[in-house]
Design a protein around this motif. Structure first.
Motif, PDB file in Angstrom:
ATOM      1  N   ALA A  75      25.617  27.200  28.050  1.00 14.37           N
ATOM      2  CA  ALA A  75      26.091  28.506  28.390  1.00 14.37           C
ATOM      3  C   ALA A  75      27.568  28.716  28.343  1.00 14.37           C
ATOM      4  O   ALA A  75      28.383  27.751  28.856  1.00 14.37           O
ATOM      5  CB  ALA A  75      25.500  28.864  29.720  1.00 14.37           C
ATOM      6  N   GLU A  76      28.067  29.575  27.601  1.00 14.61           N
ATOM      7  CA  GLU A  76      29.605  29.732  27.550  1.00 14.61           C
ATOM      8  C   GLU A  76      30.074  30.351  28.624  1.00 14.61           C
ATOM      9  O   GLU A  76      29.359  31.451  29.348  1.00 14.61           O
ATOM     10  CB  GLU A  76      29.860  30.419  26.340  1.00 14.61           C
ATOM     11  N   LYS A  77      31.439  30.425  28.964  1.00 11.13           N
ATOM     12  CA  LYS A  77      31.900  30.989  30.104  1.00 11.13           C
ATOM     13  C   LYS A  77      33.289  31.602  29.843  1.00 11.13           C
ATOM     14  O   LYS A  77      33.967  31.238  28.960  1.00 11.13           O
ATOM     15  CB  LYS A  77      32.242  29.707  31.146  1.00 11.13           C
ATOM     16  N   ASP A  78      33.534  32.775  30.609  1.00 15.95           N
ATOM     17  CA  ASP A  78      34.839  33.472  30.182  1.00 15.95           C
ATOM     18  C   ASP A  78      36.034  32.941  31.225  1.00 15.95           C
ATOM     19  O   ASP A  78      35.759  31.842  31.545  1.00 15.95           O
ATOM     20  CB  ASP A  78      34.675  35.087  30.496  1.00 15.95           C
ATOM     21  N   GLU A  79      36.881  33.703  31.293  1.00 15.20           N
ATOM     22  CA  GLU A  79      38.184  33.217  31.794  1.00 15.20           C
ATOM     23  C   GLU A  79      38.032  33.063  33.444  1.00 15.20           C
ATOM     24  O   GLU A  79      38.503  32.180  34.086  1.00 15.20           O
ATOM     25  CB  GLU A  79      39.499  34.038  31.665  1.00 15.20           C
ATOM     26  N   ASN A  80      37.058  33.856  33.887  1.00 11.82           N
ATOM     27  CA  ASN A  80      36.705  33.568  35.339  1.00 11.82           C
ATOM     28  C   ASN A  80      35.720  32.707  35.703  1.00 11.82           C
ATOM     29  O   ASN A  80      35.337  32.857  36.869  1.00 11.82           O
ATOM     30  CB  ASN A  80      36.344  35.419  35.879  1.00 11.82           C
ATOM     31  N   GLY A  81      35.174  32.076  34.679  1.00  8.87           N
ATOM     32  CA  GLY A  81      34.175  31.190  35.166  1.00  8.87           C
ATOM     33  C   GLY A  81      32.827  31.749  34.981  1.00  8.87           C
ATOM     34  O   GLY A  81      31.756  31.087  35.274  1.00  8.87           O
ATOM     35  N   ASP A  82      32.654  32.958  34.695  1.00 10.48           N
ATOM     36  CA  ASP A  82      31.265  33.533  34.610  1.00 10.48           C
ATOM     37  C   ASP A  82      30.526  33.302  33.278  1.00 10.48           C
ATOM     38  O   ASP A  82      31.268  33.265  32.154  1.00 10.48           O
ATOM     39  CB  ASP A  82      31.324  34.885  34.840  1.00 10.48           C
ATOM     40  N   GLU A  83      29.093  33.207  33.152  1.00  7.23           N
ATOM     41  CA  GLU A  83      28.542  32.987  32.273  1.00  7.23           C
ATOM     42  C   GLU A  83      28.597  34.088  31.092  1.00  7.23           C
ATOM     43  O   GLU A  83      28.271  35.319  31.574  1.00  7.23           O
ATOM     44  CB  GLU A  83      27.306  32.386  32.368  1.00  7.23           C
ATOM     45  N   ILE A  84      28.675  34.062  29.817  1.00  2.00           N
ATOM     46  CA  ILE A  84      28.670  35.014  29.021  1.00  2.00           C
ATOM     47  C   ILE A  84      26.995  34.853  28.320  1.00  2.00           C
ATOM     48  O   ILE A  84      26.767  34.016  27.843  1.00  2.00           O
ATOM     49  CB  ILE A  84      29.712  34.677  27.757  1.00  2.00           C
ATOM     50  N   ASP A  85      26.740  36.301  28.278  1.00  2.89           N
ATOM     51  CA  ASP A  85      25.158  36.414  27.855  1.00  2.89           C
ATOM     52  C   ASP A  85      25.268  36.587  26.358  1.00  2.89           C
ATOM     53  O   ASP A  85      25.829  37.870  25.972  1.00  2.89           O
ATOM     54  CB  ASP A  85      24.614  37.602  28.513  1.00  2.89           C
ATOM     55  N   PRO A  86      24.965  35.915  25.327  1.00  7.87           N
ATOM     56  CA  PRO A  86      25.109  36.395  23.973  1.00  7.87           C
ATOM     57  C   PRO A  86      24.406  37.622  23.591  1.00  7.87           C
ATOM     58  O   PRO A  86      24.673  38.162  22.430  1.00  7.87           O
ATOM     59  CB  PRO A  86      24.458  35.020  23.442  1.00  7.87           C
ATOM     60  N   ARG A  87      23.465  38.117  24.401  1.00  7.03           N
ATOM     61  CA  ARG A  87      22.694  39.180  24.079  1.00  7.03           C
ATOM     62  C   ARG A  87      23.462  40.571  24.828  1.00  7.03           C
ATOM     63  O   ARG A  87      23.134  41.557  24.277  1.00  7.03           O
ATOM     64  CB  ARG A  87      21.464  39.167  24.903  1.00  7.03           C
ATOM     65  N   GLU A  88      24.678  40.408  25.246  1.00  6.36           N
ATOM     66  CA  GLU A  88      25.213  41.552  25.921  1.00  6.36           C
ATOM     67  C   GLU A  88      25.642  42.435  24.843  1.00  6.36           C
ATOM     68  O   GLU A  88      25.436  43.860  24.917  1.00  6.36           O
ATOM     69  CB  GLU A  88      26.463  41.094  26.623  1.00  6.36           C
ATOM     70  N   GLU A  89      25.985  42.212  23.693  1.00  7.09           N
ATOM     71  CA  GLU A  89      26.446  43.214  22.683  1.00  7.09           C
ATOM     72  C   GLU A  89      25.625  43.903  22.007  1.00  7.09           C
ATOM     73  O   GLU A  89      25.444  45.289  21.873  1.00  7.09           O
ATOM     74  CB  GLU A  89      27.462  42.575  21.713  1.00  7.09           C
ATOM     75  N   LEU A  90      24.544  43.041  21.754  1.00 16.41           N
ATOM     76  CA  LEU A  90      23.482  43.726  21.190  1.00 16.41           C
ATOM     77  C   LEU A  90      22.625  44.871  22.136  1.00 16.41           C
ATOM     78  O   LEU A  90      22.236  45.809  21.672  1.00 16.41           O
ATOM     79  CB  LEU A  90      22.369  42.614  20.830  1.00 16.41           C
ATOM     80  N   VAL A  91      22.382  44.242  23.454  1.00 20.63           N
ATOM     81  CA  VAL A  91      22.014  45.218  24.575  1.00 20.63           C
ATOM     82  C   VAL A  91      22.975  46.545  24.613  1.00 20.63           C
ATOM     83  O   VAL A  91      22.370  47.746  24.637  1.00 20.63           O
ATOM     84  CB  VAL A  91      22.047  44.577  25.764  1.00 20.63           C
ATOM     85  N   THR A  92      24.020  46.537  24.574  1.00 20.71           N
ATOM     86  CA  THR A  92      24.993  47.756  24.377  1.00 20.71           C
ATOM     87  C   THR A  92      24.660  48.597  23.213  1.00 20.71           C
ATOM     88  O   THR A  92      24.543  49.893  23.255  1.00 20.71           O
ATOM     89  CB  THR A  92      26.423  47.289  24.372  1.00 20.71           C
ATOM     90  N   ARG A  93      24.268  47.932  22.090  1.00 12.09           N
ATOM     91  CA  ARG A  93      24.328  48.773  20.905  1.00 12.09           C
ATOM     92  C   ARG A  93      22.813  49.432  20.947  1.00 12.09           C
ATOM     93  O   ARG A  93      22.552  50.660  20.580  1.00 12.09           O
ATOM     94  CB  ARG A  93      24.237  47.854  19.624  1.00 12.09           C
ATOM     95  N   LEU A  94      21.938  48.468  21.616  1.00 10.47           N
ATOM     96  CA  LEU A  94      20.413  49.404  21.616  1.00 10.47           C
ATOM     97  C   LEU A  94      20.418  50.383  22.732  1.00 10.47           C
ATOM     98  O   LEU A  94      19.783  51.366  22.329  1.00 10.47           O
ATOM     99  CB  LEU A  94      19.578  48.197  22.236  1.00 10.47           C
ATOM    100  N   VAL A  95      21.330  50.363  23.844  1.00  3.58           N
ATOM    101  CA  VAL A  95      21.069  51.318  24.846  1.00  3.58           C
ATOM    102  C   VAL A  95      21.874  52.469  24.332  1.00  3.58           C
ATOM    103  O   VAL A  95      21.402  53.733  24.276  1.00  3.58           O
ATOM    104  CB  VAL A  95      22.097  50.767  26.046  1.00  3.58           C
ATOM    105  N   GLU A  96      22.880  52.186  23.569  1.00  2.72           N
ATOM    106  CA  GLU A  96      23.532  53.599  22.861  1.00  2.72           C
ATOM    107  C   GLU A  96      22.562  54.181  21.894  1.00  2.72           C
ATOM    108  O   GLU A  96      22.508  55.498  21.701  1.00  2.72           O
ATOM    109  CB  GLU A  96      24.893  53.221  22.058  1.00  2.72           C
ATOM    110  N   TYR A  97      21.920  53.378  20.993  1.00  4.36           N
ATOM    111  CA  TYR A  97      21.012  53.810  19.893  1.00  4.36           C
ATOM    112  C   TYR A  97      19.839  54.674  20.616  1.00  4.36           C
ATOM    113  O   TYR A  97      19.411  55.679  20.366  1.00  4.36           O
ATOM    114  CB  TYR A  97      20.540  52.765  19.014  1.00  4.36           C
ATOM    115  N   LYS A  98      19.260  54.261  21.739  1.00  5.65           N
ATOM    116  CA  LYS A  98      18.190  54.863  22.404  1.00  5.65           C
ATOM    117  C   LYS A  98      18.593  56.064  23.181  1.00  5.65           C
ATOM    118  O   LYS A  98      17.959  57.369  23.031  1.00  5.65           O
ATOM    119  CB  LYS A  98      17.723  53.818  23.488  1.00  5.65           C
TER     120      LYS A  98
END
Length: 261
Positions: A75-98
């Protein structure tokens, strides 16, 4: 103009949304491995000849494979040490499309409902639209009592009393100084000399009281008498027109005017 395709998907996001709903999974927690396999099965079965449409689905295929591979890695982590979900950008696009798809379906349903509505201009006859029911005097006065009338009377009289100035009311009546013929004669003389041609009615409109009207009339008679004004009237009860007589040599001084008082 809206277009709808039957048994086809409007794009890669539409296909992904269909697969998520078909598998009854949360859009915020997509099982990327299962959805990717089903998505690729559909893309492999496509018989679309339009390269632009096919390229859109292939780009989404590459995106899904990239997310799938990133999930297999640590898992990748951001500057704050939180894990980055690779699906996050795709989820955002899907929510907008829906969201937009849902709004589109609402507009479509409203369009269908509107097509079933008919509008008709009002054809109410004038005698019907202007009809007013007769006033029933008995009903109108049914709630009026003697006590209510007394209350209204007291309220009206109280308003009249409130309008009286307690200070100025003790000054008595203020009367205007009487109109002097000499002053009015001087004003009419100057007015006629400037206007040359004017109507008697227009001259009277500039007067404020009955005394002003009477004295103005007397001043005009004096000027007519000495020949300074000439009179014209086209008919009975028609307006009287006065003209300044330039040929008259008679002059009136201030001293002469004061003799009229």
């Amino acid at each position: 103009m809206l277009s709808y395709k039957l048994e086809k998907f409007e794009g890669p996001l539409d296909l992904l949304l269909h697969l998520i709903e078909k598998n009854k999974v949360s859009i915020y927690d997509i099982p990327i491995f299962e959805i990717t396999n089903q998505y690729m099965e559909y893309v492999n079965a496509m018989e679309e000849e339009d390269l632009d449409i096919v390229s859109e689905f292939l780009v989404m295929t590459a995106t899904l494979l990239d997310i799938k591979s990133r999930l297999l890695l640590p898992a990748e982590k951001d500057e704050n040490g939180d894990e980055i979900d690779p699906r996050e950008e795709l989820v955002t696009r899907l929510v907008e499309y829906k969201t937009y798809k849902s709004l589109g379906e609402q507009l479509k349903s409203r369009q269908l409902l509107a097509s079933r509505l008919l509008y008709k201009d009002p054809t109410i006859p004038d005698e019907v639209s202007k009809y007013e029911p007769p006033v029933n005097v008995h009903d109108m006065l049914s709630k009026v009592t003697l006590e209510r009338l007394q209350e209204i009377y007291r309220m009206v009289t109280r308003r009249q009393v409130d309008k009286i100035d307690p200070v100025r009311s003790k000054f008595g009546n203020i009367e205007k100084d009487p109109v002097r013929l000499s002053q009015k004669l001087a004003l009419v003389y100057e007015y006629a000399q400037q206007k040359k041609h004017f109507s008697f009615r227009g001259l009277l409109q500039k007067q404020y009281t009955k005394a002003d009207v009477v004295v103005t009339f007397l001043a005009c008679l004096e000027l007519i008498k000495i020949g300074r004004l000439t009179v014209k009237q086209e008919g009975t009860f028609r307006d009287i027109h006065l003209d300044w007589n330039e040929e008259c040599t008679t002059t009136i001084t201030r001293e002469d005017m004061e003799q009229y008082d």
